[in-house]
Design a protein around this motif. Sequence first.
Motif, PDB file in Angstrom:
ATOM      1  N   ARG A 160      14.840  59.864  11.295  1.00 55.73           N
ATOM      2  CA  ARG A 160      13.995  59.053  10.233  1.00 55.73           C
ATOM      3  C   ARG A 160      13.279  58.089  11.090  1.00 55.73           C
ATOM      4  N   HIS A 168       8.419  54.892  10.970  1.00 52.53           N
ATOM      5  CA  HIS A 168       9.432  55.611  10.112  1.00 52.53           C
ATOM      6  C   HIS A 168       8.826  57.150  10.122  1.00 52.53           C
ATOM      7  N   GLN A 170       9.596  61.522   9.308  1.00 56.51           N
ATOM      8  CA  GLN A 170      10.690  62.721   8.886  1.00 56.51           C
ATOM      9  C   GLN A 170      10.446  63.845  10.115  1.00 56.51           C
TER      10      GLN A 170
END
Length: 308
Positions: A160, A168, A170
């Motif tokens: 993350r 940040h 994914q």
Amino acid sequence: MVGLASSVSASADEGARGLAYAAPWPGSAPGLGVNKLAGGLPSAHAEIDTEHIFGFSMGSDIGKPGEIEVEFENVGAFGKRSGTYAAWANLNQVKYTVSDNFRIAPGFALSGQRINGVPGLADHSDVSFGGAALELRYKLVDRAVAPFGLTLHAQPGWSRIDDATGLHIQQYGAEFAALFDRELVKDRLFAAFNVWYGTGGTREIATNLWRHDSEMQLQTAISYAVQPELVFGLGVRYARAYDGGALDRFLGDAVFAGPTFSYSISKEVGISGTWQMQVAGKAIGDNRSLNLEQFERHQALLRLNLHF
């Protein structure tokens, strides 16, 4: 998994793949009755654990069936072309050896950065939860009964935080490796050779854009037992970074080299590590020496292992 350094994983560091502790020396406990060599070192070849004696590179040993090991692995990356740059990736694992040939190790990662005045990177200073990974290792060739050892490594993971920038994200990725090692001089001199491949897909939260990256590394190391519990060595790594998840478009390469160490504090506790400097490298489109676009000037590893 591609990013921070180039030597540990979709685990703790996106780019630092690969990592070293010497297991307790066989025969060190009273009453084992292990034969000794003239130099006073034990000769129980199969008992010497080579996994963590090569710095970033890894040996083929995976432990004995039923063995549980807790590992705290820290990888640091330091130095860009200008400004202040330091990144830290930490992987914490519980390793369980299921059988003679198979080991499983779930883990979670922490990530930290201190970036100031580096062109192309936003100033950032933070430490946060980074993600999780699952390591799987299968010993294909046992060095105790063959001229060399070979273990296959696979580690899928989720992140993350971008270890290199602190952004940040994914990220879903995996790393794969073939880990070779060989005992060159009985109970004294050991060598390792690793082939690592990492790939991942990353969505940047701020822009919602996806990118795919991959990296390949060739690693070699040699280690010498100065004393039964103390091992010193030298490691060399060649890393290539790519845009695209399947080694599609070459971005640049780098060569790192530096000393390694491994020390058994006790039968249950060991530490190991390395500090490596980029000694050669080039980024595509940059005529300056070294590759400080995809990689850093220095990469370091410190690992603590607890055996139960």
